[in-house]
Structures are given as C-alpha cells and as structure tokens.
Design a protein around this motif. Structure first.
Motif, PDB file in Angstrom:
ATOM      1  N   TYR A 222       0.835  -1.216  -0.078  1.00 18.06           N
ATOM      2  CA  TYR A 222      -0.045   0.019   0.197  1.00 18.06           C
ATOM      3  C   TYR A 222       0.849   1.421  -0.156  1.00 18.06           C
ATOM      4  O   TYR A 222       0.533   2.361  -0.581  1.00 18.06           O
ATOM      5  CB  TYR A 222      -0.870  -0.163   1.034  1.00 18.06           C
ATOM      6  CG  TYR A 222      -2.281  -0.576   0.836  1.00 18.06           C
ATOM      7  CD1 TYR A 222      -3.420  -0.124   0.936  1.00 18.06           C
ATOM      8  CD2 TYR A 222      -2.304  -1.877   0.673  1.00 18.06           C
ATOM      9  CE1 TYR A 222      -4.629  -0.494   0.327  1.00 18.06           C
ATOM     10  CE2 TYR A 222      -3.617  -2.889   0.257  1.00 18.06           C
ATOM     11  CZ  TYR A 222      -4.430  -2.165   0.244  1.00 18.06           C
ATOM     12  OH  TYR A 222      -5.646  -2.644  -0.205  1.00 18.06           O
ATOM     13  N   ILE A 223       1.841   1.036   0.617  1.00 23.32           N
ATOM     14  CA  ILE A 223       2.844   2.489   0.860  1.00 23.32           C
ATOM     15  C   ILE A 223       3.545   2.494  -0.780  1.00 23.32           C
ATOM     16  O   ILE A 223       3.817   3.647  -1.166  1.00 23.32           O
ATOM     17  CB  ILE A 223       3.786   2.300   1.790  1.00 23.32           C
ATOM     18  CG1 ILE A 223       3.064   2.286   3.137  1.00 23.32           C
ATOM     19  CG2 ILE A 223       4.952   3.435   1.697  1.00 23.32           C
ATOM     20  CD1 ILE A 223       4.078   1.799   4.391  1.00 23.32           C
ATOM     21  N   HIS A 224       3.838   1.408  -1.166  1.00 26.48           N
ATOM     22  CA  HIS A 224       4.851   1.261  -2.478  1.00 26.48           C
ATOM     23  C   HIS A 224       3.577   1.613  -3.792  1.00 26.48           C
ATOM     24  O   HIS A 224       3.923   1.971  -4.584  1.00 26.48           O
ATOM     25  CB  HIS A 224       5.103   0.036  -2.817  1.00 26.48           C
ATOM     26  CG  HIS A 224       5.913  -0.147  -4.118  1.00 26.48           C
ATOM     27  ND1 HIS A 224       6.973   0.898  -4.468  1.00 26.48           N
ATOM     28  CD2 HIS A 224       6.080  -0.883  -4.887  1.00 26.48           C
ATOM     29  CE1 HIS A 224       7.593   0.413  -5.648  1.00 26.48           C
ATOM     30  NE2 HIS A 224       6.891  -0.426  -5.986  1.00 26.48           N
ATOM     31  N   HIS A 225       2.407   1.733  -3.368  1.00 31.05           N
ATOM     32  CA  HIS A 225       1.126   1.787  -4.496  1.00 31.05           C
ATOM     33  C   HIS A 225       1.353   3.093  -5.202  1.00 31.05           C
ATOM     34  O   HIS A 225       1.636   4.145  -4.758  1.00 31.05           O
ATOM     35  CB  HIS A 225      -0.149   1.753  -3.568  1.00 31.05           C
ATOM     36  CG  HIS A 225      -1.316   1.277  -4.669  1.00 31.05           C
ATOM     37  ND1 HIS A 225      -1.903   2.663  -5.364  1.00 31.05           N
ATOM     38  CD2 HIS A 225      -2.046   0.433  -4.872  1.00 31.05           C
ATOM     39  CE1 HIS A 225      -2.763   1.909  -6.244  1.00 31.05           C
ATOM     40  NE2 HIS A 225      -3.129   0.832  -5.730  1.00 31.05           N
ATOM     41  N   PRO A 226       1.126   2.995  -6.677  1.00 28.99           N
ATOM     42  CA  PRO A 226       1.148   4.330  -7.527  1.00 28.99           C
ATOM     43  C   PRO A 226       0.322   5.442  -7.044  1.00 28.99           C
ATOM     44  O   PRO A 226       0.426   6.665  -7.319  1.00 28.99           O
ATOM     45  CB  PRO A 226       1.040   3.677  -8.832  1.00 28.99           C
ATOM     46  CG  PRO A 226       0.420   2.579  -8.577  1.00 28.99           C
ATOM     47  CD  PRO A 226       0.654   1.933  -7.126  1.00 28.99           C
ATOM     48  N   ASN A 227      -0.666   5.197  -6.281  1.00 25.79           N
ATOM     49  CA  ASN A 227      -1.574   6.016  -5.865  1.00 25.79           C
ATOM     50  C   ASN A 227      -1.164   6.793  -4.923  1.00 25.79           C
ATOM     51  O   ASN A 227      -2.006   7.664  -4.021  1.00 25.79           O
ATOM     52  CB  ASN A 227      -3.111   5.666  -5.856  1.00 25.79           C
ATOM     53  CG  ASN A 227      -3.805   5.062  -7.234  1.00 25.79           C
ATOM     54  OD1 ASN A 227      -3.041   5.156  -8.119  1.00 25.79           O
ATOM     55  ND2 ASN A 227      -4.799   4.723  -7.120  1.00 25.79           N
ATOM     56  N   VAL A 228      -0.207   6.406  -3.929  1.00 24.61           N
ATOM     57  CA  VAL A 228       0.111   6.767  -2.724  1.00 24.61           C
ATOM     58  C   VAL A 228       1.387   7.850  -2.895  1.00 24.61           C
ATOM     59  O   VAL A 228       2.349   7.371  -3.256  1.00 24.61           O
ATOM     60  CB  VAL A 228       0.258   5.861  -1.665  1.00 24.61           C
ATOM     61  CG1 VAL A 228       0.859   6.199  -0.566  1.00 24.61           C
ATOM     62  CG2 VAL A 228      -1.011   5.052  -1.548  1.00 24.61           C
ATOM     63  N   ALA A 229       1.409   8.886  -2.274  1.00 23.13           N
ATOM     64  CA  ALA A 229       2.436   9.806  -2.224  1.00 23.13           C
ATOM     65  C   ALA A 229       3.518   9.450  -1.016  1.00 23.13           C
ATOM     66  O   ALA A 229       4.612   9.844  -1.258  1.00 23.13           O
ATOM     67  CB  ALA A 229       1.760  11.283  -2.238  1.00 23.13           C
ATOM     68  N   PRO A 255      13.571  -0.570  -3.657  1.00 25.77           N
ATOM     69  CA  PRO A 255      14.868  -0.793  -3.102  1.00 25.77           C
ATOM     70  C   PRO A 255      15.618   0.778  -3.044  1.00 25.77           C
ATOM     71  O   PRO A 255      16.263   1.064  -2.091  1.00 25.77           O
ATOM     72  CB  PRO A 255      15.802  -1.387  -4.165  1.00 25.77           C
ATOM     73  CG  PRO A 255      14.999  -2.257  -5.057  1.00 25.77           C
ATOM     74  CD  PRO A 255      13.606  -1.446  -5.129  1.00 25.77           C
ATOM     75  N   GLN A 256      15.248   1.720  -3.675  1.00 26.57           N
ATOM     76  CA  GLN A 256      15.654   3.165  -3.428  1.00 26.57           C
ATOM     77  C   GLN A 256      14.954   3.876  -2.310  1.00 26.57           C
ATOM     78  O   GLN A 256      15.391   4.987  -2.035  1.00 26.57           O
ATOM     79  CB  GLN A 256      15.679   3.741  -4.711  1.00 26.57           C
ATOM     80  CG  GLN A 256      16.432   3.088  -5.946  1.00 26.57           C
ATOM     81  CD  GLN A 256      17.687   2.897  -5.774  1.00 26.57           C
ATOM     82  OE1 GLN A 256      18.541   3.843  -5.171  1.00 26.57           O
ATOM     83  NE2 GLN A 256      18.516   1.814  -5.926  1.00 26.57           N
ATOM     84  N   MET A 257      13.794   3.331  -1.906  1.00 23.11           N
ATOM     85  CA  MET A 257      13.066   4.013  -0.915  1.00 23.11           C
ATOM     86  C   MET A 257      12.515   5.387  -1.122  1.00 23.11           C
ATOM     87  O   MET A 257      13.152   6.543  -0.702  1.00 23.11           O
ATOM     88  CB  MET A 257      13.714   4.020   0.671  1.00 23.11           C
ATOM     89  CG  MET A 257      13.932   2.695   1.162  1.00 23.11           C
ATOM     90  SD  MET A 257      12.477   1.645   1.607  1.00 23.11           S
ATOM     91  CE  MET A 257      12.175   2.529   3.213  1.00 23.11           C
ATOM     92  N   THR A 258      11.869   5.611  -2.425  1.00 22.25           N
ATOM     93  CA  THR A 258      11.612   6.601  -2.990  1.00 22.25           C
ATOM     94  C   THR A 258      10.642   7.570  -2.349  1.00 22.25           C
ATOM     95  O   THR A 258      10.386   8.619  -2.815  1.00 22.25           O
ATOM     96  CB  THR A 258      11.199   6.423  -4.592  1.00 22.25           C
ATOM     97  OG1 THR A 258      10.233   5.640  -4.725  1.00 22.25           O
ATOM     98  CG2 THR A 258      12.442   6.127  -5.325  1.00 22.25           C
ATOM     99  N   LYS A 259       9.866   6.880  -1.573  1.00 26.15           N
ATOM    100  CA  LYS A 259       8.585   7.930  -0.964  1.00 26.15           C
ATOM    101  C   LYS A 259       8.969   8.001   0.647  1.00 26.15           C
ATOM    102  O   LYS A 259       9.789   7.291   1.349  1.00 26.15           O
ATOM    103  CB  LYS A 259       7.381   7.012  -0.891  1.00 26.15           C
ATOM    104  CG  LYS A 259       6.753   6.523  -2.249  1.00 26.15           C
ATOM    105  CD  LYS A 259       5.621   6.243  -2.531  1.00 26.15           C
ATOM    106  CE  LYS A 259       5.011   5.860  -3.909  1.00 26.15           C
ATOM    107  NZ  LYS A 259       3.894   4.942  -3.851  1.00 26.15           N
ATOM    108  N   PRO A 260       8.495   9.147   1.111  1.00 26.58           N
ATOM    109  CA  PRO A 260       8.719   9.491   2.471  1.00 26.58           C
ATOM    110  C   PRO A 260       7.705   8.474   3.271  1.00 26.58           C
ATOM    111  O   PRO A 260       6.626   8.602   3.105  1.00 26.58           O
ATOM    112  CB  PRO A 260       8.125  10.931   2.448  1.00 26.58           C
ATOM    113  CG  PRO A 260       7.150  11.376   1.419  1.00 26.58           C
ATOM    114  CD  PRO A 260       7.665  10.139   0.212  1.00 26.58           C
ATOM    115  N   VAL A 261       8.381   8.129   4.526  1.00 25.30           N
ATOM    116  CA  VAL A 261       7.572   7.031   5.434  1.00 25.30           C
ATOM    117  C   VAL A 261       7.741   7.415   6.799  1.00 25.30           C
ATOM    118  O   VAL A 261       9.103   7.601   7.158  1.00 25.30           O
ATOM    119  CB  VAL A 261       8.051   5.539   5.487  1.00 25.30           C
ATOM    120  CG1 VAL A 261       7.149   4.595   6.060  1.00 25.30           C
ATOM    121  CG2 VAL A 261       7.867   5.217   3.776  1.00 25.30           C
ATOM    122  N   LEU A 262       6.972   8.284   7.286  1.00 26.94           N
ATOM    123  CA  LEU A 262       7.038   8.848   8.606  1.00 26.94           C
ATOM    124  C   LEU A 262       6.824   7.886   9.718  1.00 26.94           C
ATOM    125  O   LEU A 262       5.371   7.406   9.678  1.00 26.94           O
ATOM    126  CB  LEU A 262       6.170  10.078   8.723  1.00 26.94           C
ATOM    127  CG  LEU A 262       6.298  11.001   7.356  1.00 26.94           C
ATOM    128  CD1 LEU A 262       5.096  12.140   7.897  1.00 26.94           C
ATOM    129  CD2 LEU A 262       7.782  11.542   7.380  1.00 26.94           C
TER     130      LEU A 262
END
Length: 543
Positions: A222-229, A255-262
C-alpha cells in the motif's frame, strides 16, 4: 419464438434462461429449439437432454456438476438434483490457441496520472496513515478526525482538530486568527492531494509470525502503491509486526525507498500527546510536499487493473465478466498488467489456465498454490465446493464449478504471464494470477496491495465494496440491478443480455469510462459514498 435461452458452448448439455421460462412453452437457442417441462427462473439452467444420476453437467464446454437425481429434457437444474464436480488437472501444459481482439485503436491513448519517482503512475494522489498493530487504531482514528475536517476532506472533529487548525493558521498567516472552523475548511487546503486514507486492522501482534510478515508485506504494498505519495506509520513498539519488518518489505518493492515514510513509536514517544503532536506536525509538512504533484499524460501500459466479481449471479459469466475479459485482453496487449484473483473461484478451470501459462515454471506455481489452498480448506473440513453463497445459489450459481467457469471469463483468453502469491507485488506486464480468497474485501485489499491502481468489479446482486487507495468501478451484469441500485453501480453491462450490445462494444465503452476514472475526471460510486474497505487476509481458510 424469440430467443429466451442461451447455450454457452456447443458441447453444453444445459441452457441458461435469459428470462423466466414457463412450463409447456418452447424456447429457441441459436438455430435449435426445445420445450420446457417445468418453470425455469431467469439465470437458472435447463437440461437439454434426459440426464441420469452420475451424468455430468457441462457449461462453457467444461464439467461443472454431477447429476444426483434424474432430470428430464427441459427440466430445471438445481441443488436438488446436481452437486459440485470439476475435472481433474495437472501441471502439464497442453497446446492451446486463442484469438486476441484488435488493440490498435488504443495504442496512442493516454490517461492523466501522477508520475512517481520509481516509474509507477497513479490514478489518484493519496497520503496514507496506518498502524503497524491494532493497539494504534485509536490514534489513527483520532488523526483521521483531526485532519479530514480541518483540511477540507470532511469528517467529525475531535480535540486534535485544534492542533491541525493551528498548523493551518500558520500556513495561512494572512487569514484572520479568528476565522471559524467552517470558513477555514470550506475548501481543500491541499487541492492536489485527493485524500488522506486511514487504514485500521486487527493484526500486528498475537497470531503467528507469518501473519505479521504477511501484514507488513501488504502494508508495504500500500505504501509502494502508485496512488500513494507517502505514509505516516504508527507503532506501539513491542509488536510482532516490527518497523524493521515493514521497512524490509518496502525495500523489497522499492529498493531506493523513493517515498517518504514517517514512523512514530508510542513507547519511545512517552506521552500520547507527544506521539500525536509529532505525527500531526510531520504529516502536515509532508502533505505540503505531496501537494506539489500534478497530473501528466501517461500510456495505458501504466495501468494495473484488478479483475473482481462479487454478489455474482447467473448472468455474470455471460455479460459483465466476458466484457472484463475482452478489456483485459486489450490492456495486456498495450503493456498493462491485469490481476485475476479469487483462487477458490477458479476451481474447475485450472487446466484451462495452466494451458495458457507461458512457461512450465509459471504453470507449476499455479498448480502448487491451488493444491496448497485446497488442502488448507479440506484440513478444516471445508472445501472450494462450499464457496457459493446463498445469493449465488438463488440466482443460478449452484456449484462452485459453475461459478468458477463464469468468474474465469474476467481473464479473457490472453497468456498467463505470471502467478504471484499474497501479498506479493505485481511486476510482470500481462495477465497475472494473484492468489487471494473469493471474499470481496479480502480480495480487493490484496489486489490493491499488489499494485492495482484501478479495480473493475462485476456484480449481479449488488455490493458497495470499495478500497482506500484504488478506485473500484462497479459493473452490473443486468440492467435491473443498475436501475435498482444506481447509487453503487458505475457501469451497466446488461445490454449484452438483451442483445443491445456486443461484448466488444461493452468492453470498449467500459475502457473509455475507466480512462475517465484514471484521469480523475470521474469519481466511482464507492468513492462518492466514502466506501473504503480494508481487510487483510491472514492466509487462513477464507473462501
């Protein structure tokens, strides 16, 4: 005589009633005709020959049942005289030929989506707030109440609304500090963020370590999902579903962890107010960044489409499901990914799907998953044959094999490019088989976790099912349902039953509709109703 019944395959020994058939009347099917010996309700089946106990029932050219009581020619096929039966299958592929529809008219078509740093393209732009363990559900709910109303997404408020209102007033320093809550939240503060989606669940601790691993894999999807920033994650700190486990699953997908995860840990934060204040501050700042995203043109190959049916009826395999199959065949030729799931509802069509697998390895993987799933069901004295619901049976789907034969039509005739297990993420263009239950919400939850940025959901009886991150388009198998439950149905495929539309025409219209949804020009009925269902599958026996 008007054509009132349909023979789906020349090998079939039953007809499907397209309307109620009264005893003593004649019916025409193609160039042939026969008489009705007892009342046949619409969507149910009528015998084309005298059938004795032990004989098999064939639909779609395959075995879908076994006769238990004599059925005369023209008689009703029902649970009184038929039980489930399906043909055996092996992992060995047999030669198969198929004809794909012409996708040339769609090769230059695009949709307006959100391009992500990892190359995926979203049909929506959401921020996620989720717990790693059920202990944090309350805090997720309080964040929902605080953020949604103040930021213009609608909801009831709570004490933390004051915290968000202060952040908002700082952002809008030009506004009067005495502005009312109503005035402050009259419009979206972040217009390019389509919504904040809040997931809750009952997992993360207790259960088995495998449950925790699967949950973390699903949440990572869900975090990796394209609809999720990006996402805000709340953790208690001592649960089985560890932060480390979630991050490992996320790295496996990105692998690059391209999205912010708080990530916020309650036991490390100390006071509840410290956790919530820090989470709200960081989430508000992240929403400002997410709001910088804008839509741009993307090819249809960037779509990943979940194929689902629920509340199915005797017309599902004749109208809406074949229309989805035709649409799937178009999309995979354009480089898209489509996901055919619901493994208990593929029981009886296994060999057909195995024959379509592109390699022996893919075929073996499907064979192994089906056998393992079936064995788990039998171990608790259940089985795939128990899948049809009372509503399915009442509307003509009297055995699991009948239901499966119609459900499989959603996958069209394309080659099976990959087979993936829950909660894996789909990466192979083409038709994918994804192991899930038939359960509506568990299946759609899994399809979205595998990357579906659009879900097409056919129904003959009606269901409100939606999803937090993927738009769910509801397609009716019959026009009566579309009229009766217009507030949940997006698209009517009933014209196929009445003869007003061909499957190809309906599929083309549906694809145009889907492009409008992908563009953000249309909201699905589930989105309009705020129907955001989320139930993780625990890999137990769920049919």
């Amino acid at each position: 005589m008007a054509e009132t019944a349909l023979q789906l395959d020349s090998r079939d020994n039953v007809l499907v009633a397209l309307q109620p058939l009264a005893a003593g009347t004649g019916v025409r099917f193609g160039a042939a005709s026969t008489s009705v010996t007892e009342d046949i309700p619409a969507k149910h089946k009528m015998a084309l020959e005298d059938l004795a106990p032990g004989d098999v029932i064939r639909m779609y050219g395959m075995v879908v049942g076994e006769v238990t009581q004599p059925i005369p020619r023209g008689g009703l096929v029902s649970t009184r005289n038929v039980r489930h039966r399906a043909e055996a299958y092996s992992a060995t592929r047999q030669p198969v030929s198929f004809t794909l529809p012409d996708a040339a008219p769609w090769t230059e078509r695009t949709f307006m989506g959100y391009r992500r740093a990892d190359g995926q393209v979203g049909t929506r732009n959401y921020w996620l707030v989720l717990p790693l363990v059920f202990c944090e559900n309350r805090n997720v709910e309080r964040m929902k109440e605080a953020l949604e109303e103040e930021l213009g997404y609608g909801s009831e408020g709570n004490s933390y609304r004051q915290h968000v209102r202060k952040l908002l007033q700082q952002k809008k320093a030009a506004n009067s500090a005495t502005a009312s809550a109503k005035e402050t939240s009259a419009a979206r503060v972040f217009p390019n963020v389509d919504g904040i989606r809040f997931l809750t669940h009952q997992g993360g601790c207790g259960g088995t370590r495998q449950d925790a691993q699967a949950l973390c894999g699903l949440l990572a999807g869900y975090i990796h999902h394209p609809n999720v920033a990006g996402a805000t994650v709340l953790s208690l700190g001592c649960q089985n579903a560890e932060i480390r486990m979630l991050m490992d699953e996320l790295r496996a997908r990105d692998p690059q962890m391209t999205k912010p995860v708080l990530v916020f840990d309650q036991q490390k934060s100390g006071r509840d107010s410290t956790l919530m204040g820090s989470a709200l501050d960081a989430t508000f700042a992240a929403l400002e960044e997410a709001n910088s995203a804008t839509r741009s043109a993307a090819p249809l190959s960037a779509l990943t489409v979940g194929l689902k049916c629920g509340g199915s009826d005797g017309f599902s395999g004749i109208s809406a499901n074949p229309a989805l199959g035709y649409l799937s065949d178009l999309l995979v030729q354009l480089g898209s990914k489509t996901l055919l799931s619901e493994f208990p509802e593929l029981h009886g069509v296994e060999q057909e799907l195995i024959n379509r697998c592109v390699t022996d390895e893919v075929a073996q993987r499907f064979y192994d998953l089906m056998h393992a799933y079936s064995a788990r069901a039998k171990a608790v004295h259940s089985g795939f044959d128990m899948n049809p619901s009372p509503g399915n049976i009442q509307d003509g789907l009297i055995t699991d094999a009948i239901k499966s034969a119609g459900a499989a039509r959603k996958g069209g005739v394309s080659p099976v490019r990959d087979v993936i297990d829950f909660p894996q993420y789909a990466t192979t263009p083409g038709l994918n088989l994804l192991c899930t239950p038939g359960n509506d919400v568990e299946c759609v939850t899994a399809q979205s976790g595998a990357g579906a940025n659009l879900v097409l959901f056919t129904t003959g009886l009606g269901t409100p099912t939606g999803n937090p991150v993927a738009p769910v388009v509801k397609i009716s198998t019959n026009s009566q349902l579309a009229d009766r439950m217009a507030d949940i149905i997006d698209f009517d495929a009933g014209g196929i039953i009445t003869g007003e539309k061909t499957i190809a025409e309906c599929a083309s219209e549906l694809l145009e509709f889907c492009i409008g949804v992908a563009n953000g020009e249309r909201l699905t009925k589930a989105e309009q109703l705020g129907q955001y269902d989320f139930i993780p599958w625990k890999r137990g026996v769920s049919l």
